[in-house]
Design a protein around this motif. Structure first.
Motif: not given
Ligand code: NAD
Length: 447
Positions: A30-32, A149-155, A176-182
């Motif tokens: 899903r994209r923004y 299509g779920s993602t995991g990232n860290g700050v 959190l947003s769909t802007k980071s889909a990939f």
């Protein structure tokens, strides 16, 4: 560029067959789109301590999210945020991490898991450093376990950066947003409390003037579209041979076109002159123009080596030098440069390209401190396999394999790179200094 396999395994009979055979089952991402809510459902914010409370409070009061601090049975969480900045021992990981684990099976498609933690340092107490570094390993593994299509990232925050600093919130919102889909399996460092939150999240680049090189097609054209959508005035730059396509892009984004070979000696001066004369200022430069001339080093001609280095890195160094010494690039300026996963992990047949893209990573790291006094930054985006004319030229079988070799089991779209560039160019990324963010679906190759 379309991915036939992805379409097949998501429709009817072929979907069933693929499942029975245990074939990769990439989920459509899903994209923004403007107006889309940040999350479609509730967010679970786990972790203990005042910083964790402050973050949860911000998400619910300022972003109006439905924030839960404990899992409510029957709730399918669109996002799980692990607020882990206060860890002092690896023992403290178990409670929040296992609580996250308990809701994973019920995540909807395209859910987000984001860790917020602190960077481990050599002068941390060993247990503190172990806990902090443990988050990195945990996140990278968890991202590989997510599906649909779920993602995991860290700050990852530097020691003195508050948990509600602009770039922590900016990065968290992006993930959190769909802007980071990939964007998947990545840990983005926030080095300082610099930066500002935009007045309007729908137009974070309002009033800014941006130059995008290589903007006539592919990723560059998408970057021009995305920066314009976010409110920037765009100068689209490309070689004279791409003039017609360039004008189409410039008109579409209501910006201006500048026909220019970025390797020209006076490229920096001409970019600055155009931006100042036509738009009165210059705030953002996106070094996107790039070429490949692949050959094994044993067969590499001087021409192939030199041309790639000239376009992909030497031009950027020269343009940056002109901008930095001009005195006209000083209002929270942003440089965002296109690297590549090849420049990190290496790629057979691409010694020239990887030298140039590794060069980009070194360049932004050393350029960022020169901009800090003006509230500026320089950062790089490293795409993995993106569906463009560049990758459409890869032989069919190699291409099929290459696009499955990441956690999301598909290639990214140019817009995925463009969204990441737009985030790094935004005021909210002012505390991200000289870093590289990969847009590769957590490519299995490389770090
Ligand atoms: P592309 O070949 O489709 O577009 C590149 C654009 O740059 C073209 O419009 C071209 O005319 C322009 N350009 C080339 N030399 C120039 C010069 N000397 N002066 C001005 N403009 C010039 O490529 P793309 O796939 O859109 O890639 C864009 C960037 O992303 C490149 O830096 C590339 O290395 C990087 N990248 C792409 C991928 C991918 O999978 N496509 C992966 C990693 C990195």
């Amino acid at each position: 560029m379309s991915d036939t396999y992805l379409n097949l395994v998501n429709s009817g009979f072929t979907k069933k067959v693929a499942k029975q055979l245990g074939l990769p089952q990439p989920a459509p991402l899903r994209r923004y789109e403007p107006g889309q809510p940040l999350l479609q459902g509730a967010a679970l914010v786990l972790g203990r301590g005042p910083e964790s409370d402050a973050l949860a409070g911000f998400l619910s009061s300022d972003w109006d999210l439905d924030v839960h601090r404990h899992a409510t049975p029957g709730t399918r969480y669109s996002a799980v945020v692990l607020a882990l900045t206060e860890l002092t021992h690896p023992d403290q990981l178990s409670e929040p991490v296992l609580a996250a684990g308990a809701v994973l099976k019920e995540l909807p498609k395209g859910a987000r898991v984001v860790t917020v933690s602190r960077a481990s340092r050599a002068d941390d107490a060993p247990a503190v450093a172990a806990a902090r570094q443990g988050v990195d390993g945990l996140l990278r593994s968890l991202a590989k376990e997510l599906r649909g299509g779920s993602t995991g990232n860290g700050v990852v925050l530097a020691e003195d950066v508050p948990v509600t600093a602009p770039s922590v919130l900016g990065a968290l919102r992006f993930f959190l947003s769909t802007k980071s889909a990939f964007v998947d399996g990545q840990l983005l460092a926030v080095d300082s409390a610099a930066g500002t939150l935009p007045g309007d999240w729908a137009a974070p680049l309002a009033g800014r003037v941006a130059v995008v090189t290589g903007a006539a097609r592919g990723i560059g054209a998408s970057i021009a579209d995305t920066l314009a959508r976010d409110g920037a005035t765009v100068v689209a730059v490309d070689v004279p041979a791409a003039g017609e396509q360039l004008v189409t892009v410039a008109n579409r984004v209501r910006g201006t076109a500048l026909q220019l070979d970025v390797t020209a000696d006076d490229a920096g001066a001409r970019i600055l002159e155009h931006a100042l004369q036509r738009h009165g200022r210059l705030d953002i430069v996106v070094h996107n123009a790039g070429i490949t001339r692949d050959k094994l080093l044993a067969n590499m001609s001087p021409d192939k080596w030199d041309s790639v280095l000239a376009v992909n890195i030497a031009s950027q160094l020269r343009i940056n030098e002109a901008l930095l010494t001009s005195g006209d690039f000083t209002d929270a300026p942003r440089i965002v440069s296109l690297a590549s996963t090849s420049g990190i992990a290496g790629n057979r047949g691409q010694t020239n390209y990887a030298a140039s893209k590794g060069g980009v990573i070194g360049m932004v790291r050393a350029t960022a401190p020169l901009l800090e006094a003006f509230g500026g930054t320089a950062n790089a985006v490293a795409p993995g396999f993106i569906e463009t004319e560049m990758t459409a030229r890869i032989p069919a079988v190699t291409r099929q394999v290459a696009r499955r070799l990441n956690s999301l089991q598909q290639g990214g779209q140019p817009v995925d790179v463009a969204e990441t560039v737009a985030f790094l160019a935004s005021p909210a990324a002012g505390g991200v200094v000289g870093r590289v963010l990969r847009v590769c679906g957590q490519n299995m190759v490389g770090a």
